[in-house]
Design a protein around this motif. Structure first.
Motif, short mmCIF file in Angstrom:
data_model
loop_
_atom_site.label_atom_id
_atom_site.label_comp_id
_atom_site.label_asym_id
_atom_site.label_seq_id
_atom_site.Cartn_x
_atom_site.Cartn_y
_atom_site.Cartn_z
N SER A 11 -41.50 -31.69 21.55
CA SER A 11 -40.50 -30.65 21.28
C SER A 11 -41.11 -29.38 20.70
N PHE A 12 -42.42 -29.38 20.45
CA PHE A 12 -43.05 -28.21 19.84
C PHE A 12 -43.09 -27.04 20.82
N THR A 13 -42.95 -25.83 20.27
CA THR A 13 -43.23 -24.61 21.01
C THR A 13 -44.43 -23.95 20.34
N ASP A 14 -44.93 -22.89 20.92
CA ASP A 14 -45.94 -22.12 20.20
C ASP A 14 -45.27 -21.44 19.01
N SER A 15 -46.07 -20.97 18.06
CA SER A 15 -45.52 -20.26 16.91
C SER A 15 -44.82 -18.99 17.38
N VAL A 16 -43.53 -18.86 17.07
CA VAL A 16 -42.79 -17.66 17.46
C VAL A 16 -43.35 -16.44 16.73
N ILE A 17 -43.81 -16.63 15.49
CA ILE A 17 -44.37 -15.52 14.73
C ILE A 17 -45.60 -14.97 15.44
N ARG A 18 -46.53 -15.85 15.79
CA ARG A 18 -47.74 -15.40 16.47
C ARG A 18 -47.42 -14.88 17.88
N ARG A 19 -46.40 -15.45 18.52
CA ARG A 19 -46.00 -14.94 19.84
C ARG A 19 -45.55 -13.49 19.73
N MET A 20 -44.80 -13.18 18.67
CA MET A 20 -44.31 -11.81 18.53
C MET A 20 -45.43 -10.82 18.20
N THR A 21 -46.51 -11.30 17.60
CA THR A 21 -47.68 -10.45 17.45
C THR A 21 -48.25 -10.10 18.83
N ARG A 22 -48.30 -11.09 19.72
CA ARG A 22 -48.80 -10.81 21.07
C ARG A 22 -47.89 -9.85 21.81
N VAL A 23 -46.58 -10.00 21.62
CA VAL A 23 -45.63 -9.07 22.23
C VAL A 23 -45.85 -7.66 21.68
N SER A 24 -46.07 -7.56 20.37
CA SER A 24 -46.31 -6.26 19.75
C SER A 24 -47.56 -5.59 20.33
N LEU A 25 -48.61 -6.37 20.50
CA LEU A 25 -49.84 -5.83 21.08
C LEU A 25 -49.61 -5.37 22.52
N LYS A 26 -48.84 -6.13 23.26
CA LYS A 26 -48.58 -5.80 24.67
C LYS A 26 -47.92 -4.44 24.80
N TYR A 27 -46.98 -4.13 23.90
CA TYR A 27 -46.21 -2.90 24.03
C TYR A 27 -46.66 -1.80 23.06
N GLY A 28 -47.74 -2.04 22.33
CA GLY A 28 -48.21 -1.03 21.38
C GLY A 28 -47.24 -0.81 20.24
N ALA A 29 -46.52 -1.85 19.85
CA ALA A 29 -45.53 -1.74 18.78
C ALA A 29 -46.20 -1.83 17.41
N ASN A 31 -46.68 -3.66 14.36
CA ASN A 31 -46.50 -5.10 14.20
C ASN A 31 -46.02 -5.43 12.78
N LEU A 32 -44.71 -5.58 12.64
CA LEU A 32 -44.13 -6.03 11.37
C LEU A 32 -43.62 -7.46 11.51
N SER A 33 -44.23 -8.19 12.44
CA SER A 33 -43.82 -9.58 12.66
C SER A 33 -44.70 -10.53 11.85
N GLN A 34 -45.96 -10.65 12.19
CA GLN A 34 -46.86 -11.58 11.49
C GLN A 34 -47.30 -10.97 10.18
N GLY A 35 -47.15 -11.72 9.09
CA GLY A 35 -47.26 -11.17 7.75
C GLY A 35 -48.67 -10.99 7.23
N PHE A 36 -49.40 -10.03 7.81
CA PHE A 36 -50.72 -9.72 7.27
C PHE A 36 -50.83 -8.22 7.04
N PRO A 37 -51.58 -7.79 6.01
CA PRO A 37 -51.66 -6.36 5.68
C PRO A 37 -52.62 -5.62 6.59
N ASP A 38 -52.51 -4.29 6.59
CA ASP A 38 -53.47 -3.45 7.31
C ASP A 38 -54.32 -2.64 6.34
#
Length: 387
Positions: A11-29, A31-38
């Motif tokens: 029943s596991f999926t991939d991490s939705v948090i990390r998935r949204m980081t990949r989505v952010s990278l794809k669209y140049g967004a 990234n306020l999804s995965q909780g790491f500082p810049d």
């Protein structure tokens, strides 16, 4: 055809948090999804890292943590937890709090046991429980304050759980449990003979007037608490993967064995390099809180100016936005559109809730001011997502 793979993980999926980081990278967004500082870690840690790169150590440390790392960590946590922590008997160093939580769960729970998890919850907790062969019992935290109902909690305890997972301050909702609430949990944990596994990674990011209470310091709780945390958020080193469990000797003795077979040990050079941070005085933690208080005020004021509905976190660095006005049945689709059309990355709230919650998304504000202001500028276009 080969036999079916593990049913436990089916029943596991991939991490939705990390998935949204990949989505952010794809669209140049932004990234306020995965909780790491810049922004960079403290300079003293970086300077020590440069020295260690030249001088070592570069080979295995002691499996449960290098001696000087455990000693420095014990001194630091003894100061904040108000009891003397034995570096040789009451600490095991882990590969981040992710491994600390998994190790703690496998130390405390048997296959078939039940484990209480508050909802919303960081996505790993349910997976940790299932991977341990245990069964999660979800107890809701009720918005907008994200408090628990005492009767609902006791109904879960009546199922005789082996452990309860407590994230304080809480990810994703930013709740800081009051001492009275923690004493209620403690009383039930004693009455029903339940271990408490804490995730206290945001222990130093608690906004006034709220205060963090280490669960293990409550009366009678030391002997049944596995205190898990990480250095990731406190020193802005999420990629270093340095975490730990603090617990009584008999618990740590078992956790050391579990940890040894999970990962052998965390990175020896990084354990050495972070020691200057563990030796910082109170000024560092005061400045850290001031920094995050400023970021919270900046970001939440920006959301208010844009008339975007949100909660007010008491700790950590996440905020939940209410997206009901935009007319989406799927918060995941909203987040994908937000990244593609507005240019801001977020996490769908449904990934944190056991209940059918689809009207919240999570953003984080552990970013430089310029990054936060850019995100707010882009969020001016959020109305275009309305259906």
């Amino acid at each position: 055809m080969p036999q079916p793979l593990s049913e436990r993980t089916a029943s596991f999926t991939d991490s939705v948090i990390r998935r949204m980081t990949r989505v952010s990278l794809k669209y140049g967004a932004v990234n306020l999804s995965q909780g790491f500082p810049d922004f960079e870690p403290p300079q003293a840690i970086l300077e020590r890292l440069a020295q260690v790169a030249r001088e070592g150590p570069h080979q295995y440390s002691v499996t449960w943590g290098a001696q000087n790392f455990r000693e420095a960590l014990a001194r630091k946590q003894s100061r904040y937890m108000g009891r003397t922590i034995d570096p040789d008997k009451e600490i095991v160093a882990t590969c981040g709090s992710t491994e600390a939580m998994m190790c703690a769960m496998m130390t405390a729970a048997n296959p078939g046991d039940k484990v209480i998890v508050f909802s919303p919850f960081y996505e790993n907790y349910g997976a940790d429980t299932i991977l341990s062969g245990a069964e999660p019992i979800y107890v809701p935290l009720h918005p907008p304050a994200f408090t628990f109902d005492v009767d609902e909690l006791e109904a879960a305890f009546r199922q005789r759980p082996k452990a309860l997972v407590l994230c304080n301050p809480s990810n994703p909702c930013g709740r800081v449990f009051t001492r009275e609430e923690l004493l209620t949990i403690a009383e039930m944990a004693t009455r029903y003979d339940t271990y408490v596994i804490t995730d206290e990674v945001y222990e130093h990011i608690v906004y006034a007037p709220h205060r963090h209470t280490y669960f293990a310091t409550l009366p009678g709780m030391w002997n049944r608490t596995l205190s898990c945390s990480s250095l990731s958020k406190t020193y802005s080193i999420t990629g270093w993967r340095l975490g730990y469990i603090i617990a009584p000797e008999e618990i740590i003795d078992r956790a050391k064995k579990v940890h040894d077979f999970l990962t052998v040990g965390c990175a020896a050079p990084l354990q050495e390099a972070v020691i200057p941070g563990l030796e910082f005085g109170q000024d560092y933690y005061d400045d850290l809180l001031a920094k995050y208080t400023h970021k919270k005020d900046l970001f939440l004021k920006g959301l208010d100016d844009l008339h975007i509905s949100h909660n007010d976190p008491e700790g950590a660095y996440y905020v939940l936005l209410d997206i009901r006005e935009y007319g989406y049945e799927s918060d995941l689709q909203f987040c994908k559109n937000l990244a593609r059309e507005v240019g801001v990355g977020a996490v769908p709230g449904s990934s944190f809730f056991r209940e059918p919650v689809n009207h919240l998304i999570r953003l984080h504000f552990a970013k430089n001011d310029d990054t936060l202001n850019e995100a707010l500028n882009r969020l001016e276009k959020i109305q275009k997502l309305k259906k």
